[in-house]
Design an enzyme around this catalytic site. Sequence first.
Site, short mmCIF file in Angstrom:
data_model
loop_
_atom_site.label_atom_id
_atom_site.label_comp_id
_atom_site.label_asym_id
_atom_site.label_seq_id
_atom_site.Cartn_x
_atom_site.Cartn_y
_atom_site.Cartn_z
N ASP A 1 56.05 27.94 -99.64
CA ASP A 1 56.40 28.06 -101.07
C ASP A 1 57.84 28.53 -101.29
OD1 ASP A 1 53.87 27.26 -101.78
OD2 ASP A 1 53.11 29.28 -102.13
N ARG B 1 58.47 18.01 -103.19
CA ARG B 1 59.58 18.98 -103.24
C ARG B 1 60.77 18.58 -102.38
NH1 ARG B 1 56.04 24.52 -104.00
NH2 ARG B 1 55.95 24.31 -106.27
N LYS C 1 50.33 35.48 -107.22
CA LYS C 1 49.56 34.34 -107.74
C LYS C 1 48.34 34.08 -106.86
CE LYS C 1 51.38 29.92 -107.67
NZ LYS C 1 50.38 28.92 -107.26
N SER D 1 46.19 24.93 -94.38
CA SER D 1 46.02 25.08 -95.83
C SER D 1 45.09 26.22 -96.16
CB SER D 1 45.48 23.79 -96.46
OG SER D 1 45.12 24.05 -97.80
C1 S3P Z 1 48.12 28.87 -101.63
C2 S3P Z 1 48.26 28.14 -100.48
C3 S3P Z 1 49.36 27.20 -100.26
C4 S3P Z 1 50.51 27.48 -101.21
C5 S3P Z 1 50.04 27.63 -102.63
C6 S3P Z 1 49.09 28.80 -102.74
C7 S3P Z 1 46.97 29.78 -101.77
O1 S3P Z 1 48.89 25.89 -100.50
O2 S3P Z 1 51.46 26.45 -101.12
O3 S3P Z 1 51.14 27.86 -103.49
O4 S3P Z 1 46.96 30.62 -102.69
O5 S3P Z 1 46.05 29.68 -100.95
P1 S3P Z 1 48.11 25.03 -99.37
O6 S3P Z 1 46.84 25.70 -99.07
O7 S3P Z 1 47.91 23.69 -100.01
O8 S3P Z 1 49.03 24.98 -98.20
#
Ligand code: S3P
Length: 429
Positions: free
Chosen positions: A315, A346, A21, A162
């Site tokens: 995740d 969550r 994803k 993040s």
């Molecule tokens: C993601 C980063 C994470 C993750 C999300 C996908 C990404 O979120 O939880 O499912 O693709 O960069 P955060 O950046 O908010 O931690």
Amino acid sequence: MREIVSPARALEGIITLPGDKSISHRYGMLASIAKGRSTIANYSTGADCQSTLACMAALGAKIERQEGSISIEGGPLQEPAALLDAGNSGSTIRMLSGILAAQPFTSRIGGDESLSRRPMARIIGPLTEMGGSIEARDQKFPPLTIHGRPLHGIDYHLPMASAQVKSCILLAGLFAQGDTIVREPVRTRDHTEIALKEFGAEIEIEKRTIRLHGGARLTGRELVAPGDLSSACFFLVAALMVKEASLVIHGVGLNPTRSGLLDFLVSMGAQIKVLEVHQVGGELIGDLRVQSSPVSGGVIEGGVIEGTMTAALIDEIPALAVLGAASRNGLTVRDAGELRIKETDRIATIEAGFRKMGVKIETNPEGFHVPGGQTFHAGEIDSAGDHRIAMAFAVAALAADGPCAIEGAESANVSFPEFFATLRQIAQK
Ligand code: S3P
């Protein structure tokens, strides 16, 4: 929609998974702003990544879907005629906002009820520092109105772990004058950095500091999205929850910023072998073979997730919580306040599901403790519209003392529409 999941004695088979994803979002966005044609094999079938494609098409990218792949003809973006709909996808709204902030037009982007509650101040702050102009509901929630402006690079200390915020700033930095520097408190998934290099951007990485030179011209590429390790996690955990398991998962992404999951499961006593590792588009990919764990006669040890590990496994925590309850010593999760602002809170949705299934859990603002040696009891569990919660409880149901009903099971479509069909294919009563 409700799915009934019955207890399983064994899990057996060879499976492949939809594309990662995180990587699919990035490829979809970068291919849309790159010059020329890109093809992306195994692009995620999940609704979130389809939201990204719909937004990019509304911005002028020409997207064609073929069997097993998509092609995108990219170029300069055009003003969208209507609000861009990011659906349930935090990655879409946060990362795309970085691109939109630099365009010569105004755009609006929003999403569903869950997305409308997710914090956006974390991207509005740095984008405003870069010269951007963004209005938000109550200054912090979607929908966002983004008035495109010429941007300049910044040197930004990311206040939280993040990858979405890091990526938003880097994508804005692509269009900015000068260099954009992002300093991370802990290393988060680096798919954006890898993909930017693949598409031809100039980017330097030193430990937790990323420097991107503005103004690069990206060109189309042929890419493959590896299978999603976060989706694989549900089957890895499932294999450890049932009595007998022999499962091969083909072509899974093994990027080291994500594969801490495998080390953690192995530290709990899991038998996981990684085979046929190779690189595609700068990303590691390989096959996973998981078997029931003779180390402990099918019962595995507990563990603690804290500090940098929490960010790396964020995740996967719903599935790992389920495994923790069935493990010998239980699972403790700390430093996980971010879990409260995902698609759902969550920590609260895991707690609610555990209570429905008669499983003990102690929660706090930053995490939880699940004692080990517990049995899941048959019941009705509400996914609360959260894909990872629906799939985690489906896995718990495999080891329950009777059939369970997962309400709102369609939420799995957000990342993994094939989840329940795949589960039915490999689970044996
Ligand atoms: C993601 C980063 C994470 C993750 C999300 C996908 C990404 O979120 O939880 O499912 O693709 O960069 P955060 O950046 O908010 O931690």
